[in-house]
Design a protein around this motif. Sequence first.
Motif, short mmCIF file in Angstrom:
data_model
loop_
_atom_site.label_atom_id
_atom_site.label_comp_id
_atom_site.label_asym_id
_atom_site.label_seq_id
_atom_site.Cartn_x
_atom_site.Cartn_y
_atom_site.Cartn_z
N SER A 203 0.81 -1.22 0.00
CA SER A 203 0.00 0.00 0.00
C SER A 203 0.85 1.27 0.00
CB SER A 203 -0.95 0.01 1.20
OG SER A 203 -0.21 -0.12 2.40
N SER A 204 2.07 1.20 0.48
CA SER A 204 2.88 2.42 0.52
C SER A 204 3.97 2.39 -0.56
CB SER A 204 3.54 2.59 1.89
OG SER A 204 4.66 1.77 2.04
N TYR A 205 4.32 3.58 -1.00
CA TYR A 205 5.35 3.71 -2.04
C TYR A 205 6.69 3.19 -1.55
CZ TYR A 205 8.09 5.89 -5.77
OH TYR A 205 8.94 6.11 -6.83
N ASP A 206 7.04 3.46 -0.28
CA ASP A 206 8.31 2.97 0.26
C ASP A 206 8.37 1.45 0.25
OD1 ASP A 206 9.39 5.46 0.61
OD2 ASP A 206 8.94 5.58 2.75
N ASP B 88 23.11 0.33 -1.20
CA ASP B 88 22.29 -0.32 -0.18
C ASP B 88 20.82 0.09 -0.36
OD1 ASP B 88 21.99 2.23 0.91
OD2 ASP B 88 23.33 1.85 2.59
N GLU B 89 19.96 -0.53 0.42
CA GLU B 89 18.52 -0.32 0.27
C GLU B 89 18.10 1.13 0.49
OE1 GLU B 89 14.31 -2.38 1.65
OE2 GLU B 89 16.10 -2.75 2.85
N ASP B 90 18.65 1.78 1.49
CA ASP B 90 18.28 3.18 1.76
C ASP B 90 18.66 4.09 0.60
OD1 ASP B 90 17.19 2.56 4.25
OD2 ASP B 90 19.10 2.88 5.30
N ASN B 91 19.87 3.94 0.08
CA ASN B 91 20.30 4.76 -1.06
C ASN B 91 19.51 4.42 -2.32
OD1 ASN B 91 22.23 6.34 0.24
ND2 ASN B 91 23.77 4.74 0.05
N PHE B 92 19.19 3.15 -2.48
CA PHE B 92 18.37 2.72 -3.61
C PHE B 92 17.02 3.44 -3.59
CE2 PHE B 92 15.09 0.03 -5.45
CZ PHE B 92 15.65 -0.40 -6.64
N ILE B 93 16.36 3.42 -2.46
CA ILE B 93 15.04 4.06 -2.33
C ILE B 93 15.15 5.55 -2.60
CG2 ILE B 93 13.23 4.66 -0.66
CD1 ILE B 93 13.63 1.80 0.51
#
Length: 143
Positions: free
Chosen positions: A70-73, A130-135
């Motif tokens: 449901s969320s974009y993140d 990493d995941e944070d930078n990817f997002i």
Amino acid sequence: MSIADFFDSGFRKRNQDHFAAIVRVAMSDGVITEDEQAFLDRLARKLDISDSDYKEILKDYMSHPVNPPSSYDRRLERLYDLARMVYADDELGERQTTMLERLCVGLGFSTANVNYVVDKALKLVHAGVDEDNFIDEIKNMNR
């Protein structure tokens, strides 16, 4: 069934469906490599997939729907996992890219820009972010 059981079973079902989507990407070339297997093992632990569910999903991964978060993140987190699976064996084939594009549409990404999102996602994973930078990069890719 208590309300807590209901939410727990829904959470577990979503995790299984997400895991099945990743197995679908792994199987897009007809074989699961050692690197893909290691990634699937780690992801199964992360998603709390039981051994019996793991084996069942491997046998019947196509029966699981792609349930968009449901969320974009959360969508971006799933995209990150899917893109990592595509690169798990360091070979990027057209079938894998096409499968990733279809799964992205299933996750709720627009068909108008899914090619750009997938291209950016694969470049980021290939670069080892990493995941944070990817997002962050995907969110701001139109800067």
